[in-house]
Every structure is written in structure tokens, then in C-alpha cells.
Design a protein around this motif. Structure first.
Motif, PDB file in Angstrom:
ATOM      1  N   GLU A 274     -88.371 -52.935 106.243  1.00 46.98           N
ATOM      2  CA  GLU A 274     -88.575 -51.587 106.268  1.00 46.98           C
ATOM      3  C   GLU A 274     -87.124 -50.496 105.911  1.00 46.98           C
ATOM      4  OE1 GLU A 274     -90.963 -49.873 106.354  1.00 46.98           O
ATOM      5  OE2 GLU A 274     -92.731 -51.191 107.131  1.00 46.98           O
ATOM      6  N   GLY A 275     -87.581 -49.434 105.895  1.00 46.90           N
ATOM      7  CA  GLY A 275     -86.343 -48.482 105.690  1.00 46.90           C
ATOM      8  C   GLY A 275     -86.980 -46.937 105.988  1.00 46.90           C
ATOM      9  N   SER A 276     -86.067 -45.983 106.050  1.00 51.42           N
ATOM     10  CA  SER A 276     -86.345 -44.675 106.123  1.00 51.42           C
ATOM     11  C   SER A 276     -85.294 -43.734 105.502  1.00 51.42           C
ATOM     12  CB  SER A 276     -86.393 -44.307 107.608  1.00 51.42           C
ATOM     13  OG  SER A 276     -85.239 -44.832 108.344  1.00 51.42           O
ATOM     14  N   LEU A 277     -85.820 -42.473 105.139  1.00 50.66           N
ATOM     15  CA  LEU A 277     -84.631 -41.621 104.450  1.00 50.66           C
ATOM     16  C   LEU A 277     -85.071 -40.238 104.927  1.00 50.66           C
ATOM     17  CD1 LEU A 277     -84.146 -41.333 100.915  1.00 50.66           C
ATOM     18  CD2 LEU A 277     -84.824 -39.417 101.877  1.00 50.66           C
ATOM     19  N   LEU A 278     -83.978 -39.246 105.387  1.00 48.57           N
ATOM     20  CA  LEU A 278     -84.253 -38.015 105.758  1.00 48.57           C
ATOM     21  C   LEU A 278     -82.997 -37.359 104.801  1.00 48.57           C
ATOM     22  CD1 LEU A 278     -85.212 -35.870 107.481  1.00 48.57           C
ATOM     23  CD2 LEU A 278     -83.280 -36.511 109.211  1.00 48.57           C
ATOM     24  N   SER A 279     -83.559 -36.154 104.178  1.00 49.81           N
ATOM     25  CA  SER A 279     -82.809 -35.348 103.441  1.00 49.81           C
ATOM     26  C   SER A 279     -82.737 -33.876 103.931  1.00 49.81           C
ATOM     27  CB  SER A 279     -83.211 -35.478 101.945  1.00 49.81           C
ATOM     28  OG  SER A 279     -82.409 -34.746 100.963  1.00 49.81           O
ATOM     29  N   ILE A 280     -81.472 -33.140 103.591  1.00 49.12           N
ATOM     30  CA  ILE A 280     -81.748 -31.628 104.287  1.00 49.12           C
ATOM     31  C   ILE A 280     -80.887 -30.948 103.296  1.00 49.12           C
ATOM     32  CG2 ILE A 280     -80.555 -30.249 106.058  1.00 49.12           C
ATOM     33  CD1 ILE A 280     -80.681 -32.655 108.151  1.00 49.12           C
ATOM     34  N   ASP A 281     -81.358 -29.754 103.016  1.00 54.35           N
ATOM     35  CA  ASP A 281     -80.662 -28.855 102.312  1.00 54.35           C
ATOM     36  C   ASP A 281     -79.568 -28.303 103.114  1.00 54.35           C
ATOM     37  OD1 ASP A 281     -79.926 -26.285 100.901  1.00 54.35           O
ATOM     38  OD2 ASP A 281     -81.718 -26.607  99.567  1.00 54.35           O
ATOM     39  N   GLN A 282     -78.199 -28.340 102.501  1.00 56.13           N
ATOM     40  CA  GLN A 282     -77.262 -27.774 103.226  1.00 56.13           C
ATOM     41  C   GLN A 282     -76.992 -26.462 103.413  1.00 56.13           C
ATOM     42  OE1 GLN A 282     -76.078 -30.149 105.022  1.00 56.13           O
ATOM     43  NE2 GLN A 282     -73.995 -30.418 104.591  1.00 56.13           N
ATOM     44  N   GLU A 283     -77.753 -25.632 102.584  1.00 50.23           N
ATOM     45  CA  GLU A 283     -77.707 -24.268 102.461  1.00 50.23           C
ATOM     46  C   GLU A 283     -78.802 -23.382 103.489  1.00 50.23           C
ATOM     47  OE1 GLU A 283     -77.583 -20.045  99.830  1.00 50.23           O
ATOM     48  OE2 GLU A 283     -77.643 -22.091  98.742  1.00 50.23           O
ATOM     49  N   THR A 284     -79.818 -24.059 103.048  1.00 53.09           N
ATOM     50  CA  THR A 284     -81.069 -23.504 103.885  1.00 53.09           C
ATOM     51  C   THR A 284     -81.523 -24.387 105.131  1.00 53.09           C
ATOM     52  OG1 THR A 284     -82.823 -24.905 102.476  1.00 53.09           O
ATOM     53  CG2 THR A 284     -82.185 -22.729 101.592  1.00 53.09           C
TER      54      THR A 284
ATOM     55  N   SER B 272     -74.551 -33.698 108.131  1.00 58.44           N
ATOM     56  CA  SER B 272     -74.827 -32.589 107.669  1.00 58.44           C
ATOM     57  C   SER B 272     -73.821 -31.321 108.123  1.00 58.44           C
ATOM     58  CB  SER B 272     -76.263 -32.144 107.924  1.00 58.44           C
ATOM     59  OG  SER B 272     -76.536 -30.926 107.442  1.00 58.44           O
ATOM     60  N   GLN B 273     -73.500 -31.266 109.280  1.00 58.34           N
ATOM     61  CA  GLN B 273     -72.780 -30.469 110.230  1.00 58.34           C
ATOM     62  C   GLN B 273     -71.171 -30.599 109.739  1.00 58.34           C
ATOM     63  OE1 GLN B 273     -75.836 -30.036 114.048  1.00 58.34           O
ATOM     64  NE2 GLN B 273     -74.047 -31.491 114.202  1.00 58.34           N
ATOM     65  N   PHE B 274     -70.942 -31.929 109.393  1.00 57.64           N
ATOM     66  CA  PHE B 274     -69.554 -32.205 108.949  1.00 57.64           C
ATOM     67  C   PHE B 274     -69.487 -31.122 107.533  1.00 57.64           C
ATOM     68  CE2 PHE B 274     -68.994 -36.294 110.937  1.00 57.64           C
ATOM     69  CZ  PHE B 274     -68.577 -35.710 112.076  1.00 57.64           C
ATOM     70  N   GLY B 275     -70.430 -31.426 106.561  1.00 57.82           N
ATOM     71  CA  GLY B 275     -70.482 -30.863 105.269  1.00 57.82           C
ATOM     72  C   GLY B 275     -70.590 -29.101 105.524  1.00 57.82           C
TER      73      GLY B 275
ATOM     74  N   TYR C 193     -73.255 -36.972 101.972  1.00 55.25           N
ATOM     75  CA  TYR C 193     -73.550 -35.602 101.641  1.00 55.25           C
ATOM     76  C   TYR C 193     -72.613 -34.792 100.577  1.00 55.25           C
ATOM     77  CZ  TYR C 193     -69.788 -34.844 105.124  1.00 55.25           C
ATOM     78  OH  TYR C 193     -68.449 -34.965 105.657  1.00 55.25           O
ATOM     79  N   THR C 194     -73.242 -34.006  99.989  1.00 56.41           N
ATOM     80  CA  THR C 194     -72.606 -33.275  98.977  1.00 56.41           C
ATOM     81  C   THR C 194     -72.592 -31.701  99.509  1.00 56.41           C
ATOM     82  OG1 THR C 194     -74.499 -32.581  97.704  1.00 56.41           O
ATOM     83  CG2 THR C 194     -73.762 -34.557  97.097  1.00 56.41           C
ATOM     84  N   PRO C 195     -71.775 -30.896  98.789  1.00 54.67           N
ATOM     85  CA  PRO C 195     -71.948 -29.530  99.202  1.00 54.67           C
ATOM     86  C   PRO C 195     -73.579 -28.900  99.075  1.00 54.67           C
ATOM     87  CG  PRO C 195     -70.315 -29.683  97.585  1.00 54.67           C
ATOM     88  CD  PRO C 195     -70.850 -30.997  97.888  1.00 54.67           C
ATOM     89  N   ASN C 196     -74.374 -29.636  98.521  1.00 55.97           N
ATOM     90  CA  ASN C 196     -75.755 -29.157  98.426  1.00 55.97           C
ATOM     91  C   ASN C 196     -76.832 -29.659  99.401  1.00 55.97           C
ATOM     92  OD1 ASN C 196     -74.348 -29.867  95.247  1.00 55.97           O
ATOM     93  ND2 ASN C 196     -75.218 -27.725  95.649  1.00 55.97           N
ATOM     94  N   VAL C 197     -76.670 -31.155  99.344  1.00 57.55           N
ATOM     95  CA  VAL C 197     -77.739 -31.896  99.885  1.00 57.55           C
ATOM     96  C   VAL C 197     -77.003 -33.024 101.201  1.00 57.55           C
ATOM     97  CG1 VAL C 197     -79.615 -33.534  99.832  1.00 57.55           C
ATOM     98  CG2 VAL C 197     -79.301 -31.702  98.000  1.00 57.55           C
ATOM     99  N   ALA C 198     -77.581 -33.217 102.239  1.00 56.78           N
ATOM    100  CA  ALA C 198     -77.180 -34.220 103.238  1.00 56.78           C
ATOM    101  C   ALA C 198     -78.225 -35.275 103.463  1.00 56.78           C
ATOM    102  CB  ALA C 198     -76.812 -33.737 104.372  1.00 56.78           C
TER     103      ALA C 198
ATOM    104  N   TRP D 266     -80.110 -44.341  98.426  1.00 57.24           N
ATOM    105  CA  TRP D 266     -79.653 -42.769  98.570  1.00 57.24           C
ATOM    106  C   TRP D 266     -79.081 -42.501  97.414  1.00 57.24           C
ATOM    107  CZ3 TRP D 266     -74.825 -40.802  97.058  1.00 57.24           C
ATOM    108  CH2 TRP D 266     -74.592 -39.608  97.782  1.00 57.24           C
ATOM    109  N   LEU D 267     -78.603 -43.180  96.467  1.00 52.44           N
ATOM    110  CA  LEU D 267     -78.178 -42.868  95.110  1.00 52.44           C
ATOM    111  C   LEU D 267     -79.133 -42.607  94.287  1.00 52.44           C
ATOM    112  CD1 LEU D 267     -75.796 -42.409  93.130  1.00 52.44           C
ATOM    113  CD2 LEU D 267     -75.807 -44.982  92.524  1.00 52.44           C
ATOM    114  N   ASP D 268     -80.260 -43.305  94.204  1.00 52.53           N
ATOM    115  CA  ASP D 268     -81.347 -43.285  93.454  1.00 52.53           C
ATOM    116  C   ASP D 268     -82.081 -41.882  93.662  1.00 52.53           C
ATOM    117  OD1 ASP D 268     -81.074 -45.632  92.004  1.00 52.53           O
ATOM    118  OD2 ASP D 268     -82.586 -46.662  93.196  1.00 52.53           O
ATOM    119  N   TYR D 269     -82.212 -41.810  94.970  1.00 53.04           N
ATOM    120  CA  TYR D 269     -82.781 -40.351  95.495  1.00 53.04           C
ATOM    121  C   TYR D 269     -81.753 -39.031  95.135  1.00 53.04           C
ATOM    122  CZ  TYR D 269     -83.800 -36.217  98.419  1.00 53.04           C
ATOM    123  OH  TYR D 269     -84.011 -35.073  98.834  1.00 53.04           O
ATOM    124  N   MET D 270     -80.678 -39.145  95.384  1.00 53.66           N
ATOM    125  CA  MET D 270     -79.798 -38.088  95.175  1.00 53.66           C
ATOM    126  C   MET D 270     -79.408 -37.693  93.742  1.00 53.66           C
ATOM    127  SD  MET D 270     -78.728 -36.752  98.122  1.00 53.66           S
ATOM    128  CE  MET D 270     -76.965 -36.425  98.308  1.00 53.66           C
ATOM    129  N   LYS D 271     -79.827 -38.684  92.933  1.00 47.95           N
ATOM    130  CA  LYS D 271     -79.485 -38.414  91.402  1.00 47.95           C
ATOM    131  C   LYS D 271     -80.926 -37.183  91.047  1.00 47.95           C
ATOM    132  CE  LYS D 271     -77.309 -42.356  89.621  1.00 47.95           C
ATOM    133  NZ  LYS D 271     -77.468 -43.698  88.693  1.00 47.95           N
TER     134      LYS D 271
END
Length: 877
Positions: free
Chosen positions: A491-501, A648-651, A772-777, A804-809
Motif C-alpha cells: 500500500e501507499g499514500s500521497l498528500l500534496s499541499i499548495d505552498q501559497e494557498t 510544508s512549514q519549513f518551505g 517540497y518546492t516553493p510551489n508545492v509540498a 513523488w517525482l512522477d506526481y510532482m512533474k
């Protein structure tokens, strides 16, 4: 005698009249009060939208969307009047001729077969009465219909009728019927489509256009002819419309888009607004989810888990068929796939579906009269099969000599090149896959086996075999290129957050919601492994460490509690690095980039477990933390939600992240019921005590009381840690990606600034990558629900980072390339990558490194024997 007869007849008449009156009075008293049009409050579907206003889901007891009468086209109204009650505007609620006609038919049949109800009676029955077929109920709907005609206008009755009736496929009302069957709103319906819906109402399952095209066509013809008979359309219009093909759709499967996300907001809204509001009142829910990114997340998790599962071996065929069972199996597969893969159908004038499955490039525009030669030249793949998807097929040949497996799929076949299935050993979690490969395809499959295969392309692409040279293989141009596949157990899981909004862009709680609804992104607390080092290293920066702080990577041992110093059997803990070697003196930056355990434990020992715990909680960690030095190695179990939020908070330079699920909720009048709802609400009970304690200390600090933890508290309650500390740990986490020895090097393929940390646990039970990037964590976890190894060497960089990489692209498509914003009190200097001192001509590799102002190095030194001396000293200790 005659007088007695007349008296008897008179008495009988009086008695009959009295009986009728008493029955009428009794029934009339039991009738419900007729509503005003404003009182009509039917059950409505609540609809969910992503951040771009794309519909992604529904909650309902009845799928209904109210549409005002003025928005219903005349052609739609005329179709229903012609089909159900062409005298609607002329009678007062009851069509007496219709009732007499129905009574005659019923007497001749010896049973009740025809109702003769007007539209007004149907509304009365639907809104106030049951569906029982009794004369008492018939009398009730007659009386109600008469009352309704007195209280409501004809248009209001039609409004109630067209919004209330059931059309099948869970669709109530004309608007939802139009959306379900034609993916249009009611204003866009054509005459042909309106006639199908008008004909559908009496028996939705029997006349369903997506299941019974011939009966749906018969009903459409009936409605069109009735419309011509009563003058709503001309006879020519009716005949022309009858000859038109009509495209209909299957009900859209919203559950496949973002099931874990939808279930999460369902739980949140039931708690906030109540189940009745959510399921009955037709609210509109606007979320932070991005549908395209969610689809990419779904696919990345599926692909990543399949790749990992294959590395552990092949669990064997799904079943094995005898020769006489193959054809039946393939036919059932074809029928199922056609139903699942084609959301649209074309009903031809003869009442049959067009054979669209043979025309993938022309799709639903195709008809049964397509040119077979043209089809053969342009279409190699039936449209119910798609390149990139996996299907069950039957092995029809296994050739060890040449090295291939032939697989029959419905209406086509393909080949698996042995070079692509050498992984198909028996499952073995102790050996790396490249060390244990099969030598022939017959070691994995045999003729008659049913296996899952992925269609790679429509043209076979034979690999250059290193073991089978100069062999003749089947014609590549004529057959599909397949690969052996299997459904993963991991199994696996993924959570993604917009760093600005701060919006939750994507949420995947597991491989398949249908298989298991447990949300591993929010509910599963698992050991974090080395990913937790980022938190402890940030705490050390807050304590005065800097990226160039020298640490000693050498063997060390700790006597664990429970044994006395003089005892022979005292328990001793000897932490070791994953690589089992030692580096001597190493900078803090490099220790984190290479994820070294021993220097990390020494930092933990120095700053103290209580301080690291409080720092973690300040960043939103609420799970129980182990109160010993193993804390830095990730021995505690946290949720993916906690870890992704911290990173995300680090970023965000230490600003609190509130992962936003719902942007707003409005009712059907446009009134806002709820404004912003984040995931923190879901964990309010877990975090309440921690947050209250911090807030009490923060207020005391602001009022002038100084504490040893005063560096945690700021005027802005949303500022969790110092901005400069958050920026420096981000800069250090970038080294895990850019450093030649960094554990997250694969993330550099994103082509942007990336900060992140891998995580792996003992025995390879759990694998993490949070970056995370400046855009997405985004955070990714991989493992089994019941803890066991996912395979030898399946570390975070191998098992989780590719997902992570496949999604973030995909997540970064069309996003600007930016850098992490640098706060005040940060200084960037050029340092020697190995020593951490200021760079000079002796430096082999020079890097730019951020420091909290005042902690940057001030001297430049070359390498000396000091490292060796320190190593010897540490080993002696």
C-alpha cells in the motif's frame, strides 16, 4: 307492493349516498394539506467542485437539481404533455374521459392495468401518496388533484412534476436526467433527447436508453408521433427526428476521481453541518483539490506500487483455463470491458447501438456502416482496450527457445518479450530482484494461464536479447506489445499541499478505495525513519548549531535502561549507519544529506529529547513521540499528514500551514454556510492540549515573562519557528537532492529547487519521501498495512521517491520556476563542501550555503590530521 319497493329503493339510495358521503368525508379528512409552491422542498443532490470549478463528486439521497419552470424549454414541456397528458391545460385536474377509458380496459383485463391519471394526479401521488394500486388511493389522488388545481397554477404543477419524477440511474427531475443521460443541462436538450426522456418516465429501467436501446427508441417514436398528432411539431419534424442517431451516456463515475478526498470532506461536513444538510439540501461544495493533479497522484501511486510489487516477484496466474473455457472467458471480458470503457452510446434509428467499440479514433461518431477495409487499415486496437492500461488475458503460447509469451485478449492478441518479464521469480523479499531473475518464461507461466498484462503499445517492440541472438520472432507490426503485470499487495499514500494557498491539491489514501477505504494519509501512523531527522536538525539549528558544525561519525554505544553498569548482560545500543561504514569528522549539512545515523544521535543527545519533542509539537506533530535517542532515527510513528505539514512549514519560512480542504459551502440560494475548512479540524482533539499549552506560554512571553523556550513564541501566532531557521533547514534539505552522496538525488530530475528527505525503517518496513518546492509540498509513504518488509534495499529513495517525482512533474506543469524566499537574518556564503569552512583555492568543491546570521564560518582551513585524531578519540570514548 310497489310502494314498499319504492321505499326500499329510496332507502337504498339514501344509504348509498350517505355511505359515499361518509367515505368521502373520511378520505378527505385524511388528505394532507396542499402546499404552496414555496413550500416545495424536495431532496436535492449536493455537488462537489475542485479549485477550477470542475465537478468531482456528489452526496445525496436523491440525485435532484431544481430547475425553475422558466428555464425548461417549451419543446421539453410539449414532449411530456404529449406523452402523459395532452389535455393538461384544458382540464381541472381530472380527465374524466381518460378515467372511463382506463376503467373499461381494466374491466376487460380483469385486473388493474391502466391508470388514466393526469399530470396533476401524478404530482399528487408522488408528493403525498404511496405507489400502492388501490381504488382508495385513486380516490385520494383525484381529490388531491382537484384541490391542487385550485391552489396552484398549471405552470406551478408542471414545475413540481418535472422536478419530482424519477428517470432511473439515480436521477430525479428533468435537470439531473439531462445531465445523467446526455451530459447537458435541460436548456440544451434537443427534440430527440427530450422525446427519449419523456418516454422514459413510466418505466425507467424498462425504457432505459443506455441499457435497452430498442425499447427507448420505441418510446421516443411514440412521443414524437404524439407530439405531431396534437400539433406541437409537424409530421415532417417527427419523421426527421426519428431518423437521427442519439448519443447517450452512462452515469459518470465520480468515485474514481478522488474517493479518499471525498470521503474526508463528507466526514468533515457531517460533523460541521449535519448529515441532512449534506445529503438532502443541495449544497454546493467548493474544494481546494485540483482534479488534474489528483489524477496524476492516483496514477503515480498505482504505477509506483506496481513497480515495487514486481521487484518482489510474481505471485502466479489469476487462474488456469481448459481449452474449451477460453472463448467464453474472452467473450465475458469483452462484454464487461465495453460497458466499463465506453461512457457513451449511440442509439441508431433501428433501435440498436452503433458498434463504436471498433472505432477508437472516431469514437462515438462511428456507425455500424463503417468501411471494414478502412477500419482494418487504421484501427489495430478495439476501443474497449487502451494503451497504458492493464487487462486479463489468456496465455496461448510459451516459447522458451525464442523467448516470448503469446497472450490472447478479447478480439486481439499480443506478445510479452521475455526480456521484460525476467522479474517474474517466485516472491522473495530477501533478495534484490537483479540478483534473482528467471531464465525462461516457462518458469512463470504456462498455456491456459489467465494473467494480467499491460498494453505498452500497438506495435511489438522486441528488446535486444543478450541470450537469444539471431532468432526469428513474430511480426512486430501485427501484434500488441504487452508486459506481464499484477495487482500489488503493498500500500501507499500521497498528500500534496499548495505552498501559497495551503489548499490540499491531491490526496491518495491507498492503492484502491474500492479495495480498502482506510485512509493511510490521515489515519495510518507509521515509523518515519530518517525523514524525522529533518525536524531534529531544525531543532539543533534553533539551539545554535549551523550547517558547518563538525560532528564525529564513529562507532558509539549507549547502555540502555534496565541493566546495571557492572552486570555482564547489560543491554547496549550501538547505532550504526545504513552503509555500515564511518566517515570521521563530517559537517552537519553533509550528515543530513547522507542521512547518517551516528552524527544524528549525537545531535539528539546534545539538544535533549525534551527540547526536540517540544520543537516537533510546535510544528504540529501530535502523535506520541518516543522519549529516547532513537527519536531522531524515526522510531516514533507519525501520520503522513503530520510529516507533510511540517515540511510544508519549513518551505513557508516557519509559517503555519493549515491544509485547506473546503474553500466554501453555499446553499441553493447562494447563502454561504461555511467559509474555509482545513484538515486541522479533523485532528482538533489530538492537538487541542498541545496548542493550548503553547498559546499560554506565548501569551506569557508577550506579557514580559521570559522562558527558556522563548525562541518559539512570536507576535504572530501563525509564526511557529524562526524564519531564518526554517530557511536554513530548507537549504540543508536541498543538499539531500543536490549533493553527490545525497539520498534524494532522484528528485533533481524535477528540474527545480527541491528540498526533501527520504525515510526508511529497520527491516525495510516503511519507505518515505517528503519533499517540497516553493510551489508545492508533497509527502509519500509506502508499506504494508500489517507491518512487514517491503523488500531488501527498498529504501525511501527507491520505493517512495519515484512516486513523488512522477506526481510532482505533473503538479508543476505551467507553474513558474521560483526560488525559496529568503527572510532577514540569513547570510549565504561560499564554503568548502567537505570541511564546511570558507572556500579557498584548496577546496575541491565549493557550494553556496545559507546560515543564520552570525553563525557563518569565518575561517578557511585546509584538511589536516585533525579528523583522524578526533576519530581515534571518539573510538576511545
Amino acid at each position: 307492493m310497489l310502494k314498499k319497493i319504492l321505499i326500499g329503493v329510496g332507502a337504498l339510495i339514501v344509504l348509498s349516498v350517505l355511505t359515499v358521503y361518509l367515505v368521502y368525508s373520511s378520505i378527505n379528512k385524511s388528505l394532507p394539506e396542499i402546499i404552496k409552491i414555496e413550500d416545495y422542498q424536495p431532496l436535492l443532490v449536493s455537488q462537489v467542485y475542485d479549485r477550477n470549478n470542475k465537478k468531482i463528486g456528489e452526496f445525496f439521497r436523491e440525485r435532484r437539481v431544481l430547475v425553475p419552470y422558466k428555464d425548461i424549454p417549451k419543446i421539453v414541456v410539449d414532449a411530456f404533455l404529449a406523452a402523459e397528458d395532452d389535455q393538461f391545460f384544458n382540464h381541472s385536474g381530472i380527465n374524466y374521459m381518460g378515467l372511463m377509458r382506463a376503467a373499461i380496459v381494466n374491466m376487460r383485463a380483469g385486473q388493474k392495468v391502466q391508470g388514466g391519471s393526469t399530470i396533476t394526479q401524478q404530482v399528487a401521488k408522488t408528493l403525498f401518496l404511496s405507489n400502492e394500486r388501490t381504488y382508495t388511493r385513486k380516490i385520494k389522488d383525484i381529490l388531491l388533484a382537484i384541490q391542487m388545481e385550485k391552489n396552484l397554477s398549471k405552470e406551478e404543477i408542471l414545475y413540481l412534476y418535472l422536478n419530482q419524477i424519477y428517470f432511473g440511474q439515480s436521477a430525479y427531475g428533468i435537470e439531473m436526467a439531462a445531465q445523467t443521460y446526455f451530459r447537458k443541462n435541460v436548456k440544451q436538450l434537443s427534440l430527440a433527447e427530450a422525446a427519449i426522456l419523456a418516454g422514459l418516465h413510466p418505466a425507467p429501467s424498462r425504457f432505459s436508453p443506455d441499457r435497452n436501446p430498442s425499447r427507448a427508441k420505441e418510446r421516443q417514436i411514440y412521443v414524437l408521433n404524439r407530439m405531431a398528432d396534437v400539433g406541437h411539431i409537424s409530421r415532417e419534424e417527427a419523421e426527421a427526428t426519428i431518423k437521427q442517431p442519439v448519443k447517450v451516456y452512462l452515469k459518470e463515475d465520480y468515485e474514481s476521481f478522488a474517493p479518499f478526498y471525498l470521503e474526508t470532506i463528507r466526514q468533515l461536513l457531517v460533523k460541521q453541518l449535519g448529515e441532512n444538510v449534506l445529503l438532502d439540501q443541495g449544497i454546493r461544495i467548493y474544494t481546494g483539490l485540483d482534479l488534474e493533479k489528483q489524477k496524476a497522484a492516483n496514477q503515480a501511486v498505482v504505477d509506483g506500487l506496481k513497480d515495487l510489487d514486481k521487484r518482489q516477484g510474481f505471485r502466479g496466474p489469476l487462474q488456469t483455463l481448459e481449452a474449451d473455457e477460453v472463448e467464453e472467458f474472452l467473450q465475458k471480458q469483452k462484454t464487461r470491458l465495453i460497458t466499463e470503457s465506453n461512457p457513451e452510446r449511440i442509439i441508431l434509428p433501428d433501435g440498436t447501438f452503433a458498434e463504436i467499440e471498433w472505432h477508437p479514433r472516431r469514437g462515438a461518431k462511428a456507425t455500424a456502416n463503417a468501411n471494414p477495409r478502412e477500419q482494418a487499415e487504421t484501427d489495430k486496437l478495439p476501443s474497449f482496450l487502451k494503451v497504458g492500461s492493464s487487462y486479463e488475458g489468456v496465455v496461448t503460447e510459451v516459447n522458451d527457445g525464442i523467448g516470448y509469451v503469446e497472450v490472447q485478449l478479447p478480439e486481439t492478441k499480443g506478445y510479452i518479450d521475455f526480456e521484460t518479464m525476467m522479474w517474474a521469480r517466485k516472491p522473495n523479499f530477501e533478495k534484490r530482484p537483479e540478483q534473482d531473475q528467471i531464465k525462461n518464461p516457462s518458469q512463470a507461466v504456462k498455456k491456459g494461464d489467465v494473467v494480467l498484462v499491460k498494453i505498452v503499445s500497438e506495435k511489438m517492440d522486441w528488446k535486444k536479447s543478450t541470450t537469444r541472438k539471431n532468432v526469428t520472432r513474430p511480426d512486430a507490426a501485427r501484434h500488441l506489445n504487452l508486459e506481464l503485470d499484477q495487482e500489488p499487495q503493498v500500500e501507499g499514500s500521497l498528500l500534496s499541499i499548495d505552498q501559497e494557498t495551503q489548499e490540499v491539491l491531491a490526496l491518495v489514501g491507498g492503492y484502491s478505495f474500492a479495495r480498502n477505504e482506510f485512509n493511510r494519509a490521515l489515519q495510518a501512523a507509521r515509523q518515519t525513519g530518517s525523514s524525522f531527522k529533518a525536524i531534529v536538525f531544525a531543532a539543533a539549528l534553533n539551539k545554535g548549531y549551523n550547517p558547518s558544525t563538525p560532528l564525529i561519525d564513529a562507532p558509539i554505544a549507549y547502555r540502555q535502561s534496565g541493566g546495571d553498569e557492572g552486570q555482564q548482560d547489560a543491554r547496549v545500543w550501538k547505532p550504526s549507519n545504513h552503509s555500515r561504514d564511518f566517515n570521521g569528522e563530517i559537517t552537519m549539512r553533509n550528515a543530513l544529506a547522507r542521512s547518517l545515523n551516528i552524527p544524528s544521535v549525537k545531535i539528539m543527545e546534545d539538544i535533549g529529547v525534551p527540547y526536540a519533542t517540544e520543537f516537533s509539537q510546535r510544528l504540529g506533530v501530535f502523535s506520541k513521540l518516543n522519549q529516547d535517542f532513537t527519536l531522531v532515527l524515526g522510531s516514533s510513528s507519525l501520520t503522513l499528514y503530520e510529516m507533510t505539514k511540517v515540511f510544508s512549514q519549513f518551505g513557508r519560512n516557519g509559517l503555519r500551514t493549515r491544509p485547506l480542504m473546503i474553500k466554501k459551502v453555499i446553499d441553493r440560494t447562494g447563502k454561504t454556510l461555511l467559509d474555509k475548512l482545513d484538515l486541522d479540524v479533523r485532528f482538533a482533539e489530538e492537538t487541542r492540549k498541545i496548542e493550548e499549552a503553547f498559546e499560554t506560554k506565548r501569551k506569557a512571553y508577550l506579557e514580559g515573562s521570559r522562558t527558556t523556550e522563548s525562541d518559539f513564541y512570536f507576535d504572530n501566532p501563525e509564526q511557529l519557528i524562526k524564519p531564518e531557521v526554517a530557511y536554513v533547514i530548507t537549504d540543508m534539505l536541498k543538499a539531500t537532492v543536490t549533493d553527490p552522496n545525497g539520498t534524494g538525488g532522484r528528485a533533481a530530475q524535477l528540474g527545480r529547487e527541491v528540498a526533501g528527505k527520504t525515510g526508511s525503517t529497520n527491516g525495510y518496513f516503511d519507505a518515505w519521501f517528503v519533499g517540497y518546492t516553493p510551489n508545492v509540498a508533497t509527502g509519500v509513504w509506502v508499506g504494508f498495512d500489517k507491518e512487514r518488509t517491503i523488500g531488501r534495499s527498498e529504501v525511501g529513495g527507491r520505493a517512495a521517491l519515484p512516486i513523488w517525482l512522477d506526481y510532482m512533474k505533473v503538479a508543476h506543469k505551467n507553474l513558474p520556476v521560483t526560488s525559496f524566499p529568503m527572510p532577514e537574518h540569513v547570510k549565504v556564503v561560499k564554503i568548502d563542501a567537505e570541511t564546511g569552512k570558507l572556500a579557498n583555492s584548496a577546496s575541491k568543491r565549493v557550494i553556496n550555503q545559507a546560515f543564520v546570521e552570525g553563525t557563518e564560518p569565518t575561517t578557511a582551513t585546509s584538511r589536516s590530521e585533525e579528523t583522524t585524531d578526533l576519530l581515534k578519540q571518539d573510538m576511545d570514548e
